[in-house]
Design an enzyme around this catalytic site. Structure first.
Site, mmCIF file in Angstrom:
data_model
loop_
_atom_site.group_PDB
_atom_site.id
_atom_site.type_symbol
_atom_site.label_atom_id
_atom_site.label_comp_id
_atom_site.label_asym_id
_atom_site.label_seq_id
_atom_site.Cartn_x
_atom_site.Cartn_y
_atom_site.Cartn_z
ATOM 1 N N GLU A 106 25.346 16.225 28.700
ATOM 2 C CA GLU A 106 24.856 14.855 28.752
ATOM 3 C C GLU A 106 25.220 14.105 27.475
ATOM 4 O OE1 GLU A 106 20.994 16.074 31.488
ATOM 5 O OE2 GLU A 106 20.647 15.011 29.623
ATOM 6 N N CYS A 116 25.203 9.207 21.468
ATOM 7 C CA CYS A 116 24.675 10.525 21.122
ATOM 8 C C CYS A 116 25.466 11.534 21.942
ATOM 9 C CB CYS A 116 23.186 10.561 21.479
ATOM 10 S SG CYS A 116 22.394 12.151 21.185
ATOM 11 N N CYS A 120 22.606 25.502 24.446
ATOM 12 C CA CYS A 120 22.460 25.732 23.011
ATOM 13 C C CYS A 120 21.869 27.120 22.805
ATOM 14 C CB CYS A 120 21.524 24.682 22.395
ATOM 15 S SG CYS A 120 21.396 24.788 20.588
ATOM 16 N N CYS A 180 15.191 26.678 19.893
ATOM 17 C CA CYS A 180 14.010 25.995 19.364
ATOM 18 C C CYS A 180 13.043 25.761 20.529
ATOM 19 C CB CYS A 180 14.411 24.679 18.703
ATOM 20 S SG CYS A 180 15.603 24.905 17.364
ATOM 21 N N CYS A 183 12.492 22.210 22.331
ATOM 22 C CA CYS A 183 13.670 21.450 22.757
ATOM 23 C C CYS A 183 14.107 21.878 24.156
ATOM 24 C CB CYS A 183 14.812 21.680 21.752
ATOM 25 S SG CYS A 183 16.392 20.974 22.250
ATOM 26 N N CYS A 242 15.384 12.228 22.379
ATOM 27 C CA CYS A 242 15.657 13.396 21.540
ATOM 28 C C CYS A 242 15.084 14.670 22.143
ATOM 29 C CB CYS A 242 15.029 13.226 20.169
ATOM 30 S SG CYS A 242 15.623 11.816 19.294
HETATM 31 N N1 SAH Z 1 21.224 21.316 17.216
HETATM 32 C C1 SAH Z 1 21.169 20.087 16.460
HETATM 33 C C2 SAH Z 1 21.161 18.856 17.348
HETATM 34 C C3 SAH Z 1 19.950 18.864 18.216
HETATM 35 S S1 SAH Z 1 19.220 17.421 18.868
HETATM 36 C C4 SAH Z 1 19.905 20.092 15.611
HETATM 37 O O1 SAH Z 1 19.031 20.898 15.863
HETATM 38 O O2 SAH Z 1 19.821 19.295 14.685
HETATM 39 C C5 SAH Z 1 18.783 16.364 17.581
HETATM 40 C C6 SAH Z 1 17.340 16.379 17.109
HETATM 41 O O3 SAH Z 1 16.362 16.297 18.160
HETATM 42 C C7 SAH Z 1 17.024 17.652 16.338
HETATM 43 O O4 SAH Z 1 16.396 17.299 15.142
HETATM 44 C C8 SAH Z 1 16.060 18.346 17.255
HETATM 45 O O5 SAH Z 1 15.246 19.250 16.581
HETATM 46 C C9 SAH Z 1 15.303 17.186 17.839
HETATM 47 N N2 SAH Z 1 14.525 17.541 19.021
HETATM 48 C C10 SAH Z 1 14.781 18.531 19.902
HETATM 49 N N3 SAH Z 1 13.840 18.567 20.863
HETATM 50 C C11 SAH Z 1 12.966 17.572 20.583
HETATM 51 C C12 SAH Z 1 11.790 17.098 21.221
HETATM 52 N N4 SAH Z 1 11.356 17.675 22.340
HETATM 53 N N5 SAH Z 1 11.138 16.068 20.658
HETATM 54 C C13 SAH Z 1 11.608 15.477 19.539
HETATM 55 N N6 SAH Z 1 12.722 15.873 18.892
HETATM 56 C C14 SAH Z 1 13.393 16.916 19.412
#
Ligand code: SAH
Length: 382
Positions: free
Chosen positions: A95, A108, A115, A119, A122, A352
């Site tokens: 996406e 974005c 991934c 985490c 996420c 995000c």
């Molecule tokens: N792998 C990279 C890019 C990920 S997405 C990274 O971790 O930085 C970008 C941001 O969105 C990251 O800071 C991630 O932690 C955040 N993110 C992921 N899931 C989220 C959620 N459910 N709510 C808010 N931020 C989130």
């Protein structure tokens, strides 16, 4: 999972000339082709009227294969946010999100299908890693955004106010961990930022690479001579909470990640962005705000607080507004720049951490494409 076919955007200009020569054509044809793709955002042979008719199809099919097809597009925020779900040639889904603001347009992008960083808050992290995206698959998400803006400005379907008609900013905050796909991501950054015909000519300063904190790769990136912004997904100032929220912290601790971030700032002169998703009762306590503030005080840094977007089935929720306000104040009281990110595209799962490429499930958001015939021919260039 198969490897996507070779594409113009995988290659540097010199390599493109060589590829064209290997097809028995004059090398300058590579520059013409590059101008179409990187300057006019088209992969359609019919548009390439400066190329001999007999050659267009050959060069386009050899060097501009359609790597991603738009499976579905959803819009939110009165048309200012648009999420695209792309299907790669091997069926993998990724996406991207286009966000229009009065003064800029941000895309974005995803760097991987899925991934591997796991985490727990996420959506992408839940599904695991499918595969790395190729350089061209990453770049094509931006080219598709450019094409969409161009078509929108030219056509009648104008929506979302008077945002610029070019992509100005790129964030690697879609699916995937960019630094786990290092080579392709760095090449993609070069393709995005090299001037036409080498690339799209977007300013390096307007590109942000976001990472969980893969320390050796941060060091490598610092030595690339790129002026891109580094964003570090910290989410906790202490190892106890971060070990759970960002599992890779068990390998590289908070202190090591921050040390790599400061080295990056020193090498590039760029302010590092610290991402921090505020999660109720998990990482939003006043003492953690103070700890974060004191860790970052005096550094070339900016804190981006993200209200948690709860993923389906998650036991976690966003912090209460009063708690969030206090967190902001406490961090700021250490002299650290801090802002709360606006959360675009929530109702289309385009915010995000919500990107999960769930085309099978029915989305509540308004379905917008691929609607116009013109798009059907031009958008799949991505
Ligand atoms: N792998 C990279 C890019 C990920 S997405 C990274 O971790 O930085 C970008 C941001 O969105 C990251 O800071 C991630 O932690 C955040 N993110 C992921 N899931 C989220 C959620 N459910 N709510 C808010 N931020 C989130």
């Amino acid at each position: 999972m198969s490897r996507p076919p070779r594409h113009l955007a995988d290659l540097e200009l010199g390599e493109r000339r060589q590829a064209v020569a290997e097809l028995g054509e004059r090398p300058f044809r590579a520059d013409q082709l590059s101008r179409h793709y990187f300057g006019r955002y088209t992969d359609s042979a019919a548009d390439m009227t400066d190329l001999p008719a007999g050659l267009r199809e050959t060069l386009a099919s050899e060097l501009l294969p359609r790597l991603l097809t738009e499976e579905r597009a959803l819009s939110a925020d009165r048309g200012a946010t648009r999420k695209s779900v792309w299907r790669a040639l091997d069926g993998a889904l990724v996406e991207s999100v286009l966000m229009k603001y009065p003064d800029r347009v941000t895309v974005c992008v995803s760097s991987q299908a899925g991934c591997g960083m796991a985490c727990p808050f996420c959506a992408t992290g839940q599904a695991g890693l499918t595969r790395n995206l190729s350089t061209a698959e990453i770049v094509s998400q931006v080219v598709a955004g450019e094409r969409f803006l161009l078509d929108e400005a030219a056509g009648s379907g104008r929506s979302g106010g008077t945002a610029p008609t070019r992509v100005s900013n790129i964030v690697f905050m879609g699916m995937g961990e960019p630094l786990a796909n290092y080579k392709n991501v760095v090449a993609a950054v070069r393709r995005m930022t090299d001037p036409v015909p080498g690339g799209l000519g977007i300013s390096q300063r307007s590109v942000t690479v976001s990472t969980v904190g893969l320390v050796p790769a941060i060091g490598k990136l610092a030595a690339e001579g790129l002026s891109v912004t580094l964003a570090v997904s910290l989410h906790a100032p202490d190892d106890e909470a971060r070990d759970e929220l960002v599992p890779v912290n068990r390998r590289w601790k908070v202190a090591e990640v921050l040390s790599a971030a400061w080295d990056y700032a020193a090498a590039t002169g760029r302010r590092v962005s610290i991402e921090y998703a505020l999660i109720k009762d998990i990482n939003d306590q006043a003492w953690r705000a103070d700890m974060l503030g004191s860790l970052l005080a005096g550094r070339l840094v900016h804190v981006n607080l993200i209200p948690l977007n709860p993923t389906p089935g998650s036991r976690w929720t966003a912090s209460l507004p009063g708690v969030q306000d206090e967190f902001v104040e406490r961090v700021a009281s250490h002299g650290v720049a801090v802002t709360v990110r606006d959360t675009r595209g929530q109702e289309i799962d385009g915010a995000c951490g919500q990107l999960a490429a769930s085309v099978a499930t029915d989305h509540p958001g308004r379905r917008v494409g691929p609607a116009r015939r013109h798009h059907a021919t031009s958008l799949p260039l991505a």
